[in-house]
Design a protein around this motif. Structure first.
Motif, PDB file in Angstrom:
ATOM      1  N   ALA A 195       0.842  -1.206   0.000  1.00 42.96           N
ATOM      2  CA  ALA A 195       0.000   0.000   0.000  1.00 42.96           C
ATOM      3  C   ALA A 195       0.874   1.252   0.000  1.00 42.96           C
ATOM      4  O   ALA A 195       0.598   2.220  -0.710  1.00 42.96           O
ATOM      5  N   GLN A 196       1.963   1.222   0.786  1.00 39.56           N
ATOM      6  CA  GLN A 196       2.833   2.395   0.848  1.00 39.56           C
ATOM      7  C   GLN A 196       3.592   2.586  -0.464  1.00 39.56           C
ATOM      8  O   GLN A 196       3.840   3.719  -0.889  1.00 39.56           O
ATOM      9  N   ARG A 197       3.912   1.465  -1.119  1.00 35.34           N
ATOM     10  CA  ARG A 197       4.604   1.562  -2.413  1.00 35.34           C
ATOM     11  C   ARG A 197       3.686   2.256  -3.433  1.00 35.34           C
ATOM     12  O   ARG A 197       4.087   3.134  -4.186  1.00 35.34           O
ATOM     13  N   ILE A 198       2.374   1.858  -3.393  1.00 37.86           N
ATOM     14  CA  ILE A 198       1.431   2.451  -4.364  1.00 37.86           C
ATOM     15  C   ILE A 198       1.071   3.887  -3.971  1.00 37.86           C
ATOM     16  O   ILE A 198       0.915   4.749  -4.827  1.00 37.86           O
ATOM     17  N   HIS A 199       0.890   4.104  -2.661  1.00 41.68           N
ATOM     18  CA  HIS A 199       0.457   5.423  -2.179  1.00 41.68           C
ATOM     19  C   HIS A 199       1.482   5.894  -1.147  1.00 41.68           C
ATOM     20  O   HIS A 199       1.346   5.585   0.045  1.00 41.68           O
ATOM     21  N   ASP A 217     -18.529  -7.474   1.412  1.00 42.47           N
ATOM     22  CA  ASP A 217     -19.102  -6.321   0.696  1.00 42.47           C
ATOM     23  C   ASP A 217     -18.181  -5.901  -0.450  1.00 42.47           C
ATOM     24  O   ASP A 217     -16.985  -6.210  -0.434  1.00 42.47           O
ATOM     25  N   PRO A 218     -18.724  -5.168  -1.442  1.00 41.44           N
ATOM     26  CA  PRO A 218     -17.864  -4.684  -2.536  1.00 41.44           C
ATOM     27  C   PRO A 218     -16.958  -3.544  -2.067  1.00 41.44           C
ATOM     28  O   PRO A 218     -17.200  -2.374  -2.364  1.00 41.44           O
ATOM     29  N   ILE A 219     -15.930  -3.909  -1.316  1.00 38.01           N
ATOM     30  CA  ILE A 219     -15.074  -2.906  -0.652  1.00 38.01           C
ATOM     31  C   ILE A 219     -14.403  -1.960  -1.668  1.00 38.01           C
ATOM     32  O   ILE A 219     -14.342  -0.747  -1.414  1.00 38.01           O
ATOM     33  N   PRO A 220     -13.898  -2.457  -2.831  1.00 41.11           N
ATOM     34  CA  PRO A 220     -13.268  -1.515  -3.759  1.00 41.11           C
ATOM     35  C   PRO A 220     -14.220  -0.398  -4.195  1.00 41.11           C
ATOM     36  O   PRO A 220     -13.846   0.790  -4.170  1.00 41.11           O
ATOM     37  N   GLU A 221     -15.455  -0.762  -4.525  1.00 43.93           N
ATOM     38  CA  GLU A 221     -16.432   0.240  -4.965  1.00 43.93           C
ATOM     39  C   GLU A 221     -16.800   1.184  -3.815  1.00 43.93           C
ATOM     40  O   GLU A 221     -16.889   2.401  -3.990  1.00 43.93           O
ATOM     41  N   MET A 222     -17.027   0.589  -2.644  1.00 45.75           N
ATOM     42  CA  MET A 222     -17.475   1.390  -1.498  1.00 45.75           C
ATOM     43  C   MET A 222     -16.387   2.367  -1.043  1.00 45.75           C
ATOM     44  O   MET A 222     -16.667   3.530  -0.744  1.00 45.75           O
ATOM     45  N   SER A 223     -15.134   1.886  -1.013  1.00 44.99           N
ATOM     46  CA  SER A 223     -14.065   2.778  -0.550  1.00 44.99           C
ATOM     47  C   SER A 223     -13.777   3.832  -1.613  1.00 44.99           C
ATOM     48  O   SER A 223     -13.374   4.954  -1.294  1.00 44.99           O
ATOM     49  N   GLY A 224     -14.013   3.471  -2.873  1.00 47.08           N
ATOM     50  CA  GLY A 224     -13.873   4.452  -3.964  1.00 47.08           C
ATOM     51  C   GLY A 224     -14.880   5.578  -3.787  1.00 47.08           C
ATOM     52  O   GLY A 224     -14.563   6.756  -3.977  1.00 47.08           O
ATOM     53  N   LEU A 225     -16.098   5.199  -3.392  1.00 51.39           N
ATOM     54  CA  LEU A 225     -17.140   6.198  -3.147  1.00 51.39           C
ATOM     55  C   LEU A 225     -16.733   7.119  -1.989  1.00 51.39           C
ATOM     56  O   LEU A 225     -16.883   8.350  -2.072  1.00 51.39           O
ATOM     57  N   GLY A 237     -14.166   9.132   5.509  1.00 51.68           N
ATOM     58  CA  GLY A 237     -13.374   7.956   5.857  1.00 51.68           C
ATOM     59  C   GLY A 237     -14.032   6.673   5.378  1.00 51.68           C
ATOM     60  O   GLY A 237     -15.230   6.654   5.061  1.00 51.68           O
ATOM     61  N   PHE A 238     -13.242   5.608   5.316  1.00 51.55           N
ATOM     62  CA  PHE A 238     -13.834   4.290   5.020  1.00 51.55           C
ATOM     63  C   PHE A 238     -13.215   3.241   5.932  1.00 51.55           C
ATOM     64  O   PHE A 238     -11.991   3.054   5.960  1.00 51.55           O
ATOM     65  N   ARG A 276      -4.325  -1.062   0.116  1.00 47.01           N
ATOM     66  CA  ARG A 276      -3.946  -0.912  -1.295  1.00 47.01           C
ATOM     67  C   ARG A 276      -5.036  -0.123  -2.029  1.00 47.01           C
ATOM     68  O   ARG A 276      -4.793   0.476  -3.059  1.00 47.01           O
ATOM     69  N   LEU A 277      -6.254  -0.163  -1.486  1.00 48.78           N
ATOM     70  CA  LEU A 277      -7.332   0.675  -2.026  1.00 48.78           C
ATOM     71  C   LEU A 277      -7.164   2.061  -1.424  1.00 48.78           C
ATOM     72  O   LEU A 277      -7.146   2.198  -0.186  1.00 48.78           O
ATOM     73  N   PRO A 278      -7.077   3.101  -2.268  1.00 47.95           N
ATOM     74  CA  PRO A 278      -6.758   4.424  -1.702  1.00 47.95           C
ATOM     75  C   PRO A 278      -7.821   4.966  -0.761  1.00 47.95           C
ATOM     76  O   PRO A 278      -7.533   5.809   0.083  1.00 47.95           O
TER      77      PRO A 278
END
Ligand SMILES: Cc1ncc(COP(=O)(O)O)c(C=O)c1O
Length: 506
Positions: free
Chosen positions: A149-153, A253-261, A268-269, A296-298
């Motif tokens: 995650a730190q490498r990506i962000h 849950d669809p965490i990628p979509e939800m955290s994107g929202l 926060g998410f 890894r999800l921003p």
């Protein structure tokens, strides 16, 4: 009008009218006494089952004048322990004990014994407690891909605290969001948007910390409805929540979509990975189709993950992780003006059992990455076997698309009576509501030879038994049935409060 008629008529009214109607009914003369009587009748049988040792063992509502001999005390405890161990040891419980091998327990007991006096509040006396806690947090973060995650962000610097359990990790994250939003956005009436399936620990956080919860529906697969969440967000929203997986149906849950929202809306998410945090990273490595749930999800800004569940540590520890130390700081408590000195504590507790943190640390070292991977493989294979087995029992169907927490329901038989019939066969399963269902959370206990087969054959037998005996009395089925159908939820809460009173009758 009798109570049953009133309740069934009320159930037909729109939900928003239930609470005001209940308030009105409660004010009618004599109603409160009538309700008390009903509660007492309902709970009359329960006291005995909650205190089964009363008749068989000495009960102590006051201390003995002279202390008992060590052996006398230990003997009493050994006897109850022997009776109680058999059931979960043999794999008859859903969840509850996640590892439970005798050698594993003996190892944890040895670790506890080494550090039974340790209190992390006194870092000067026990610097080892500081080391254990920091390393439990670091190892948990690393398992959840913090380095990647730190490498990506690059601004990401995952950190956290050890807490007493999933509930405390959730309480801490919610407090952090409340205080962050108040300080940085001026939000005074905060709300959190989350699906109905998210754990009641969020309701507890909301009650304790003065946060409004906006519960949104789940779809036909029991996953959060992201569109409904988007609609529910308003200017006072401080965070969204998703579960990986949720307790009721074991569905992620669809965490990628939800955290994107959440990212898009600047809130926060929180990923609640209390149940899945020590499974999903390994499931991903094993090639199971699990979504990314971590930093890894921003948009993901905090995660709760329980060492005392699939981390296989002793009960009493969990980890609350944050994307940045700046967010974690809102979790902390400080008191600067107390005559007792300067005071700071990171979590809810003041003094806390350092030995339990030491146990979590030692267990993670003992099991290692290969051990967790192998444990996850066994659990997921057994989960699949149980899921397929349940699906093949006529009259039952599985809810959603679960991996190892398998919820099932029926259109043909009363599922709560099936749960009772399973209880007669020794099984301790979890009853769910809205819709009525039962679940089995697979642990390492169920990966022992023959356990899944025994579960499935007992389940098939139980369904047939209920089908062939349409009416019986007793058991939990009437209580679950009643609780699920009462529209006056305040009354259900009253019953639960009286149930808790019963627990404390020595
Ligand atoms: C998804 C989820 N969140 C939170 C919790 C609460 O954890 P605890 O009982 O350790 O407080 C649980 C417990 O089962 C859970 O399954």
């Amino acid at each position: 009008m009798d109570t049953d008629k009133l309740l069934s008529l009320t159930a037909k009214l729109p939900k928003r009218l239930h609470a005001p109607l209940e308030k009105g009914v409660r004010k009618l003369p004599g109603v409160q006494q009538l309700m008390e009587q009903e509660y007492q009748n309902m709970l009359a049988d329960m006291e005995e089952s909650l205190h089964p040792y009363r008749e068989r063992f000495a009960a102590f509502s006051a201390m003995p004048d002279r202390g008992l001999a060590d052996d006398e005390v230990l003997q009493m405890m050994a006897q109850v322990q022997e009776e109680e161990t058999e059931r979960w040891q043999a794999g008859y419980a859903s969840g509850a004990v996640y590892h439970g091998d005798p050698e594993h327990i003996a190892f944890m007991n040895r670790v506890y014994a080494i550090h039974s006096q340790m209190n992390p509040l006194h870092a000067d006396l026990w610097p080892s407690a500081v080391k254990y806690e920091a390393e439990v947090v670091a190892m948990t973060a690393d398992m959840l891909n913090a380095r990647e995650a730190q490498r990506i962000h690059p601004a990401t610097e995952v950190c956290g605290s050890v807490t007493s359990g999933g509930t405390e990790s959730i309480l801490m994250a919610m407090k952090a969001y409340r205080d962050w939003a108040r300080a940085e956005k001026g939000i005074k009436k905060p709300n959190v948007v989350l699906p109905i399936s998210a754990h009641p620990a969020f309701d507890k956080a909301a009650q304790y910390f003065g946060i409004q919860l906006i519960r949104t529906p789940v779809d036909h697969r029991f996953q959060a409805d992201v569109k409904a969440m988007e609609k529910a967000i308003n200017k006072n929203t401080i965070a969204l929540v998703g579960s990986a997986p949720g307790f009721p149906h074991g569905v992620i849950d669809p965490i990628p979509e939800m955290s994107g929202l959440a990212l898009k809306r600047g809130v926060g998410f929180h990923t609640d990975a209390c149940l899945g945090g020590f499974i999903i990273p390994w499931a991903e490595k094993l090639g199971y189709p699990v979504p990314v749930i971590d930093f890894r999800l921003p948009g993901v800004t905090s995660i709760s993950v329980d060492t005392h569940k699939y981390g296989y540590a002793a009960k009493g520890t969990s980890v609350a992780l944050y994307r940045t130390p700046a967010l974690r700081r809102y979790q902390y408590f400080t008191a600067t003006d107390w005559p007792g000195g300067l005071y700071a504590s990171p979590t809810m507790a003041g003094s806390k059992p350092g030995a339990l943190i030491a146990v979590a640390w030692a267990v993670m070292l003992k099991i290692g990455r290969e051990g967790y991977l192998e444990a996850t493989r066994r659990i997921l294979e057994t989960g699949e076997q149980i899921r397929e087995g349940v699906e093949s029992i006529p009259g039952l169907y599985v809810l959603g698309d679960p991996l190892w927490v398998i919820a099932f329901a029926s259109d043909e038989v009363d599922i709560y009576r099936v749960m009772d019939a399973m209880a007669h066969r020794g099984w301790s399963l979890n009853g769910l509501q809205f819709p009525p269902a039962v679940h089995m959370a697979v642990t390492l206990r169920h990966t022992q030879p023959g356990v899944a087969e025994r579960f499935l054959s007992d389940l098939a037998e139980s369904v047939e038994e209920v089908r062939s005996q349409p009416e019986t009395s007793g058991g939990m089925a009437p209580i679950y049935g009643m609780a699920a159908s009462i529209p006056f939820r305040g009354m259900v809460a009253d019953i639960l409060r009286r149930y808790m009173d019963l627990l404390y009758r020595a």
